[in-house]
Design an enzyme around this catalytic site. Structure first.
Site, PDB file in Angstrom:
ATOM      1  N   ASN A   1     -54.458 109.829 156.675  1.00 42.20           N
ATOM      2  CA  ASN A   1     -53.044 109.766 156.287  1.00 42.20           C
ATOM      3  C   ASN A   1     -52.845 109.311 154.853  1.00 42.20           C
ATOM      4  O   ASN A   1     -51.722 109.045 154.433  1.00 42.20           O
ATOM      5  CB  ASN A   1     -52.267 108.841 157.241  1.00 42.20           C
ATOM      6  N   HIS A   2     -53.917 109.210 154.082  1.00 48.90           N
ATOM      7  CA  HIS A   2     -53.792 108.797 152.682  1.00 48.90           C
ATOM      8  C   HIS A   2     -53.270 109.956 151.836  1.00 48.90           C
ATOM      9  O   HIS A   2     -53.544 111.118 152.117  1.00 48.90           O
ATOM     10  CB  HIS A   2     -55.145 108.326 152.146  1.00 48.90           C
TER      11      HIS A   2
ATOM     12  N   GLU B   1     -48.220 111.196 146.351  1.00 51.41           N
ATOM     13  CA  GLU B   1     -47.026 112.041 146.385  1.00 51.41           C
ATOM     14  C   GLU B   1     -46.199 111.880 145.117  1.00 51.41           C
ATOM     15  O   GLU B   1     -45.992 110.767 144.637  1.00 51.41           O
ATOM     16  CB  GLU B   1     -46.133 111.684 147.584  1.00 51.41           C
TER      17      GLU B   1
ATOM     18  N   ASN C   1     -52.513  96.263 155.826  1.00 49.68           N
ATOM     19  CA  ASN C   1     -53.601  95.930 156.760  1.00 49.68           C
ATOM     20  C   ASN C   1     -54.278  94.664 156.268  1.00 49.68           C
ATOM     21  O   ASN C   1     -55.329  94.724 155.621  1.00 49.68           O
ATOM     22  CB  ASN C   1     -54.642  97.068 156.835  1.00 49.68           C
TER      23      ASN C   1
ATOM     24  N   GLY D   1     -43.729 104.641 154.160  1.00 49.64           N
ATOM     25  CA  GLY D   1     -44.256 105.937 153.767  1.00 49.64           C
ATOM     26  C   GLY D   1     -43.952 107.021 154.786  1.00 49.64           C
ATOM     27  O   GLY D   1     -43.901 106.769 155.987  1.00 49.64           O
ATOM     28  N   GLY D   2     -43.784 108.229 154.291  1.00 45.75           N
ATOM     29  CA  GLY D   2     -43.527 109.381 155.154  1.00 45.75           C
ATOM     30  C   GLY D   2     -44.787 110.181 155.402  1.00 45.75           C
ATOM     31  O   GLY D   2     -45.906 109.685 155.253  1.00 45.75           O
ATOM     32  N   SER D   3     -44.637 111.446 155.755  1.00 40.89           N
ATOM     33  CA  SER D   3     -45.784 112.291 156.098  1.00 40.89           C
ATOM     34  C   SER D   3     -45.564 113.706 155.581  1.00 40.89           C
ATOM     35  O   SER D   3     -45.126 114.577 156.311  1.00 40.89           O
ATOM     36  CB  SER D   3     -45.991 112.316 157.609  1.00 40.89           C
ATOM     37  N   MET D   4     -45.824 113.924 154.338  1.00 38.87           N
ATOM     38  CA  MET D   4     -45.751 115.216 153.647  1.00 38.87           C
ATOM     39  C   MET D   4     -44.344 115.796 153.571  1.00 38.87           C
ATOM     40  O   MET D   4     -43.778 115.909 152.496  1.00 38.87           O
ATOM     41  CB  MET D   4     -46.701 116.228 154.286  1.00 38.87           C
TER      42      MET D   4
ATOM     43  N   HIS E   1     -44.231  99.848 158.038  1.00 35.27           N
ATOM     44  CA  HIS E   1     -45.008 100.353 156.897  1.00 35.27           C
ATOM     45  C   HIS E   1     -44.954 101.870 156.769  1.00 35.27           C
ATOM     46  O   HIS E   1     -45.375 102.411 155.750  1.00 35.27           O
ATOM     47  CB  HIS E   1     -46.458  99.919 157.020  1.00 35.27           C
TER      48      HIS E   1
END
Length: 475
Positions: A203-204, A207, A326, A374-377, A398
């Site tokens: 998931n890194h 952007e 983390n 953070g989102g996802s693409m 997060h």
């Protein structure tokens, strides 16, 4: 998750009632009813097990983006008092130690970058090493790596990666005290020597985003954000070193728990008393990994700036904030009217100090710490501000949080098709792994808007700005 097992305390706060004969501390779950219903029952089981660990202060908690993980649920928060038998758990920190997000504000606007957006995407992809086991141009010898583990982002700045001004806007000013490189195995160090300045996989991401909406004008002004502005977010952690530390210490901490007579409701919660030799050894290694991650994001910041200047010579990228999600941090919190030093585990949860906190940079002190969800693409991300009234040891969500496993996602989506669909929405994806894109499909995550709203409604942090993705570089 079956909400009938819970008792609602407030509209966005729930508890798990104790059953007869059950011995554990309090469990609190933050979030809306729909978000909690979407969570796996494993989340509830895991956080209840966390609440049974010795030395817990207050409640074991989950954030609105929680999903099950190794030991602790991801989105889990728990604080322990070393002077009262409190423990430290590798499962409460996570394997990617100090994974976090560095956000950069720019002097560029969307109309400035749009004509060269594809070129920018290609150059970032060429410049930023990303992918499983991917190494960068920087190769460190053992002595240099130890210096990284001690110096964090300070070391990176001293080597010419970024500038002193960046340090003011990083947690712990870019370097956490107490790192002991000798506590890090040779295998962990070997894995890291070629991975500084690399993004990793999963998931890194890196952007390029545009500020799409402003929710809090005062906080946005303090953060230097305005609609139409370009922002860059870098999400990564301590790479192979952090993962290896997590693996190395699981066995040691499990043995320590057995030696100290600590009953583990789940073997994945391997832990040791904070003041034990094993607990102190893990702390020294974990702090070294935190510094590794901070240095890594600092180097990536430098590479990003160089790429922008190559295409847009007048560009200027300033660090908005760098926050990890983390970690286990030593913090003072007021408990029953007294300040106590606690060891706050945040696994998939972000520190969110409120206004006037002494550890905040002067520029942000009046409005509170920037919090990045953070989102996802394809879904966008949020910048929030920490609240003084935060009841979760100054913690917040997060990210969106997974709704489907990677296996489920890769069975449902195809990477190439997703890239095409996102391109039609004006979002350019650059990746080395089509399977990785499928695993990280936007639909595999919870609705980020719902998570951000729930985080605000629960009093954890308030929304400041919504960031819409334009370019996403992934491993």
């Amino acid at each position: 998750m079956n909400l009938q097992r819970l008792r609602q305390i407030q509209p966005y706060l729930w508890t798990l009632p104790l059953q007869p004969g059950e011995k554990r501390g309090e469990v609190l779950l933050y979030g809306s009813a729909p978000l909690l219903e979407s969570m796996d029952d494993k989340v509830l089981e895991q956080i209840a097990h966390v609440a049974a660990l010795p030395g817990l202060v207050g409640a074991a908690m989950t954030m609105p983006d929680a999903h099950w993980g190794y030991g602790f649920p991801i989105g889990g928060v728990a604080a322990f008092d070393a002077e009262r038998g409190g423990v430290i758990s590798a499962g409460g920190v996570g394997f990617d130690i100090s994974c976090g997000i560095r956000s950069l504000r720019s002097n560029m606007r969307l109309q400035d970058v749009t004509p060269k957006l594809a070129t920018l995407a290609d150059r970032l992809f060429q410049t930023i090493p990303a992918g499983v086991g991917e190494e960068g141009a920087l190769k460190l010898d053992p002595k240099q790596l130890d210096q990284v583990l001690l110096g964090g982002a300070h070391w990176a700045v001293q080597q010419g990666y970024g500038n002193e001004a960046d340090l003011d806007y990083i947690e712990e000013r870019g370097c956490v005290a107490g790192a002991i490189p000798a506590n890090v195995s040779e295998l962990a160090k070997k894995r890291q020597r070629g991975e500084m300045g690399t993004l990793g996989s999963g998931n890194h991401y890196l952007e390029v985003q545009v500020v799409d909406r402003i929710f809090d004008e005062a906080a946005a002004q303090a953060y230097g954000l305005q609609e139409g502005q370009i922002v860059i977010s870098i999400h990564c952690g301590s790479r192979g070193l952090g993962h290896q530390i997590g693996t190395d210490y699981l066995v040691m901490l499990a043995k320590a728990a057995s030696r100290c007579g600590i009953h583990l409701p789940d073997r994945e919660l391997a832990c040791a008393p904070i003041n034990s030799p094993e607990g102190q050894q893990y702390l020294g290694a974990m702090h070294a990994a935190i510094n590794c991650a901070l240095a890594n994001r600092q180097i990536l910041t430098h590479l990003t700036r160089e790429t922008f200047r190559e295409i847009f010579p007048a560009s200027k990228l300033e660090t908005l904030f760098d926050v990890s999600h983390n970690t286990c941090k030593q913090e003072h919190h007021v408990i029953d009217g007294q300040s106590r030093l606690l060891y706050v585990h945040r696994k998939g949860a972000t520190r969110a100090f409120g206004p006037e906190h002494a550890m905040l940079p002067k520029r942000y002190r009046a409005v509170g710490q920037p919090v990045i969800i953070g989102g996802s693409m394809g879904t966008g991300s949020y910048v929030l501000a920490g609240n003084s009234g935060n009841s979760a040891f100054a913690s917040a969500s997060h990210g969106a949080g997974r709704a489907l496993s990677r296996r489920q996602a890769s069975a449902r989506w195809q990477g190439k098709q997703l890239i095409g669909e996102l391109a039609q929405q004006g979002i350019l994806i650059r990746t080395r792994s089509m399977r990785g894109v499928a695993e990280e499909a936007p639909g595999a995550y919870k609705d980020v808007d719902s998570v951000a709203e729930a985080t605000e409604q629960a009093g954890l942090a308030r929304r400041v700005a919504f960031l819409r993705p334009k370019v996403c570089v992934k491993g």
